[in-house]
Structures are given as structure tokens and as C-alpha cells.
Scaffold this motif. Structure first.
Motif, short mmCIF file in Angstrom:
data_model
loop_
_atom_site.label_atom_id
_atom_site.label_comp_id
_atom_site.label_asym_id
_atom_site.label_seq_id
_atom_site.Cartn_x
_atom_site.Cartn_y
_atom_site.Cartn_z
N ASP A 160 0.83 -1.21 0.00
CA ASP A 160 0.00 0.00 0.00
C ASP A 160 0.86 1.26 0.00
O ASP A 160 0.51 2.27 -0.63
CB ASP A 160 -0.93 0.01 1.21
N SER A 161 1.99 1.22 0.70
CA SER A 161 2.88 2.38 0.73
C SER A 161 3.46 2.66 -0.65
O SER A 161 3.59 3.82 -1.05
CB SER A 161 4.01 2.15 1.74
N LEU A 162 3.79 1.61 -1.38
CA LEU A 162 4.31 1.79 -2.73
C LEU A 162 3.25 2.36 -3.66
O LEU A 162 3.51 3.29 -4.43
CB LEU A 162 4.83 0.45 -3.27
N GLN A 182 2.70 6.05 -3.04
CA GLN A 182 3.73 6.92 -3.64
C GLN A 182 3.42 7.21 -5.10
O GLN A 182 3.64 8.32 -5.58
CB GLN A 182 5.10 6.24 -3.53
N VAL A 183 2.91 6.21 -5.81
CA VAL A 183 2.55 6.42 -7.21
C VAL A 183 1.34 7.34 -7.32
O VAL A 183 1.34 8.29 -8.10
CB VAL A 183 2.27 5.07 -7.90
N LYS A 184 0.32 7.07 -6.52
CA LYS A 184 -0.93 7.85 -6.61
C LYS A 184 -0.72 9.32 -6.29
O LYS A 184 -1.38 10.19 -6.88
CB LYS A 184 -1.99 7.23 -5.69
N THR A 185 0.19 9.63 -5.38
CA THR A 185 0.41 11.03 -5.02
C THR A 185 1.19 11.80 -6.08
O THR A 185 1.16 13.03 -6.09
CB THR A 185 1.15 11.14 -3.68
N GLN A 186 1.86 11.09 -6.98
CA GLN A 186 2.67 11.77 -8.00
C GLN A 186 1.98 11.88 -9.36
O GLN A 186 2.29 12.78 -10.13
CB GLN A 186 4.00 11.02 -8.21
N ILE A 190 10.30 6.40 -8.25
CA ILE A 190 10.10 5.56 -7.08
C ILE A 190 11.24 4.55 -7.00
O ILE A 190 11.90 4.26 -8.00
CB ILE A 190 8.73 4.82 -7.18
N SER A 191 11.50 4.02 -5.82
CA SER A 191 12.39 2.88 -5.65
C SER A 191 11.68 1.87 -4.76
O SER A 191 10.81 2.23 -3.96
CB SER A 191 13.73 3.30 -5.05
N VAL A 192 12.05 0.62 -4.90
CA VAL A 192 11.37 -0.48 -4.22
C VAL A 192 12.39 -1.25 -3.39
O VAL A 192 13.48 -1.55 -3.89
CB VAL A 192 10.68 -1.41 -5.23
N PRO A 193 12.08 -1.56 -2.14
CA PRO A 193 13.06 -2.24 -1.28
C PRO A 193 13.25 -3.72 -1.65
O PRO A 193 12.51 -4.29 -2.45
CB PRO A 193 12.46 -2.09 0.12
N LYS A 194 14.25 -4.32 -1.01
CA LYS A 194 14.66 -5.68 -1.37
C LYS A 194 13.66 -6.76 -0.96
O LYS A 194 13.78 -7.90 -1.39
CB LYS A 194 16.02 -5.99 -0.74
N ASN A 195 12.68 -6.40 -0.11
CA ASN A 195 11.69 -7.43 0.24
C ASN A 195 10.73 -7.73 -0.91
O ASN A 195 9.88 -8.61 -0.80
CB ASN A 195 10.89 -7.02 1.48
N TRP A 196 10.90 -7.05 -2.05
CA TRP A 196 10.09 -7.31 -3.23
C TRP A 196 10.93 -7.85 -4.39
O TRP A 196 10.52 -7.75 -5.55
CB TRP A 196 9.35 -6.05 -3.67
N THR A 197 12.08 -8.44 -4.10
CA THR A 197 12.94 -8.91 -5.18
C THR A 197 12.72 -10.39 -5.50
O THR A 197 12.22 -11.17 -4.68
CB THR A 197 14.43 -8.71 -4.84
#
Length: 269
Positions: free
Chosen positions: A4-6, A9-13, A23-30
Motif C-alpha cells: 500500500d505504501s508503494l 507513492q505512485v498515486k500522489t505523483q 520511485i524505488s522499491v526495497p529488497k523485500n520485493w525482489t
């Protein structure tokens, strides 16, 4: 980071006048050396969704995975409305990282209309809703990080690289930490969580990657609980010469067909 946080970030931009997102995405999504395909495709979808009126529902999403997307490295999503008609709208979303295109998504949206054609889906499954998730073996450098965001309950098929005789994969899936509201972007993100159905047939780890992914969304468009279990059944249509073609049906907890998924996969073994 929660999905939801990711998406937030998209929706606000994104807006009709702001057609790019960084945007950048952390390693827990790799998944190996790249981001999990479901998260990159869903972020591109979330961006294009911001250009389309809410009265138009998602019909198809076609995604080409062109190159790897690194975690914790900023990338840009650029969107373009290709056509807006009375009934349908077509929007493109591209992901660029290090000045190279890594993903291209094409989404088609349409309004619901009265129609004389009504054919109910004959696709059903006989799997019972799970009471708990399956244990997923955690093998260093083999089990992808992104799986920590989901729960799965396998019904048919083997885990990757176990020498299974099966080329089909059946089971259930849901988010481990439910989203606040379950949206189409969440559905895109979760459908891709299962490994390619063919890699269970390999006896040793080997690379495999989805090249193209086509999603078709069934109408009328359902709404879902935030902790919904989704049923998944994938079959391999054909595989040879290092490429495989798979097709999957996805149902909600009530047994309604909600999406059809088709993938072309490169297998390096």
C-alpha cells in the motif's frame, strides 16, 4: 515496505498533468537480481490507472518484461494515454531505470454496457478453501524475497526444482498483511506470485523468466475482501527449445472467475 505504501507513492505523483513517477522499491520485493514481476507490473498499472476515469473498468493488461529492475535504485514510470473513446481507453506505462527501458505495460479500460450476449463462465474448480497456508521451504539464494509478502496453499504440483512429473500448478493465494482496500492493482500484484509451472520439473536450480504476461479481467468486475483467498490453477500449454507457454485461471473465494493469465517464459535449462 507494505504494498500500500508503494501504491500511495505512485498515486500522489500521477495526474493528468504529471505523467511520470519516480520511485524505488526495497529488497523485500525482489526475485533474484530483479524486482518481482508482479510488483513492477502493478506499479506501472497503478500509474496508468490515475489517467482513467473510475467509470471505466480494467479489461486487459499486457506486460513485456524487457530488462531487470534493481531494488533500492530509483526508476521512473512514464505514462501516456494512447486513445480515449466513449467506451474504452488505452494507456501505456513504461518503466525506465538507468536510462534504459525495463518494462512496458499496455492497459485497456472500458465502461459496462447493456448487452444481448450473456454467456456464463464454465470454468470451475473443486479446491476447498484452505484453513492455513502451506509451509514454503526457505532455501538461501533460491527462495525469492518477495514471497514473504504472500501466503500460499498448494494443492497440486511440486515446489521449484524438485523433479516433479507435473507441469500444472494449483493452489490458493492471499496477502500475508492484507491491504487496507483490495484494488485491481493488488490483484495484478498477487496473480504473478506462483512460480512458472514448468520449473518444478527441473531437478536443479536454473534461471527462468517471464517475457510477456497477458491478463484478462472478467466482467462484471467484482469487489474483494482485503484478506480474500484467491484460487489459482495453471497449466502448461506447450514447452520446447527453452520456452514455455502457460495459462492460468484465477477465482475469488465465492468461486467466481475473476482473471485469466497467460505467460511466455524463457527457461535456461
Amino acid at each position: 515496505m507494505h504494498i500500500d505504501s508503494l501504491f500511495d507513492q505512485v498515486k500522489t505523483q500521477i495526474s493528468q498533468s504529471q505523467l511520470s513517477v519516480e520511485i524505488s522499491v526495497p529488497k523485500n520485493w525482489t526475485q533474484g537480481r530483479t524486482l518481482y514481476g508482479g510488483i513492477s507490473a502493478s506499479l506501472a498499472f497503478q500509474a496508468v490507472r490515475g489517467l482513467v476515469d473510475s467509470s471505466k473498468k480494467l479489461i486487459t493488461l499486457n506486460t513485456n518484461f524487457i530488462g531487470p529492475i534493481e531494488a533500492e535504485v530509483p526508476f521512473t514510470i512514464k505514462v501516456e494515454k494512447l486513445r480515449e473513446g466513449k467506451n474504452t481507453t488505452v494507456v501505456r506505462g513504461d518503466i525506465f531505470q538507468n536510462e534504459k527501458i525495463a518494462l512496458r505495460a499496455l492497459a485497456t479500460f472500458g465502461i459496462d454496457r447493456e448487452s444481448n450476449i450473456q454467456i456464463d463462465s464454465l470454468s470451475k474448480h473443486q479446491m476447498e478453501r484452505p484453513q492455513k497456508a502451506s509451509f514454503v521451504p526457505i532455501i538461501p539464494k533460491i527462495t525469492p524475497n518477495f514471497l514473504g509478502n504472500f501466503e500460499m496453499a498448494k494443492v497440486l504440483g511440486g515446489w521449484p526444482f524438485t523433479g516433479s512429473k507435473q507441469s500444472a500448478l494449483h493452489g490458493w493465494m492471499r496477502f500475508k498483511q492484507p491491504p487496507i482496500t483490495f484494488t485491481d492493482a493488488h490483484l495484478v500484484a498477487i496473480i504473478d506470485m506462483w512460480p512458472p509451472a514448468v520449473i518444478q520439473m527441473l531437478r536443479w536450480p536454473a534461471p527462468a523468466s517471464t517475457m510477456t504476461w497477458n491478463l484478462e479481467f472478467i466482467h462484471p468486475h467484482n469487489t474483494f475482501k482485503n484478506d480474500e483467498w484467491f484460487a489459482y490453477q495453471a497449466t502448461t500449454r506447450q514447452a520446447s527449445s527453452g520456452y514455455a507457454h502457460t495459462e492460468a485461471n484465477v477465482w475469488d473465494e465465492s468461486g467466481a472467475l475473476v482473471a485469466i493469465s497467460r505467460q511466455s517464459i524463457a527457461v535456461f535449462a
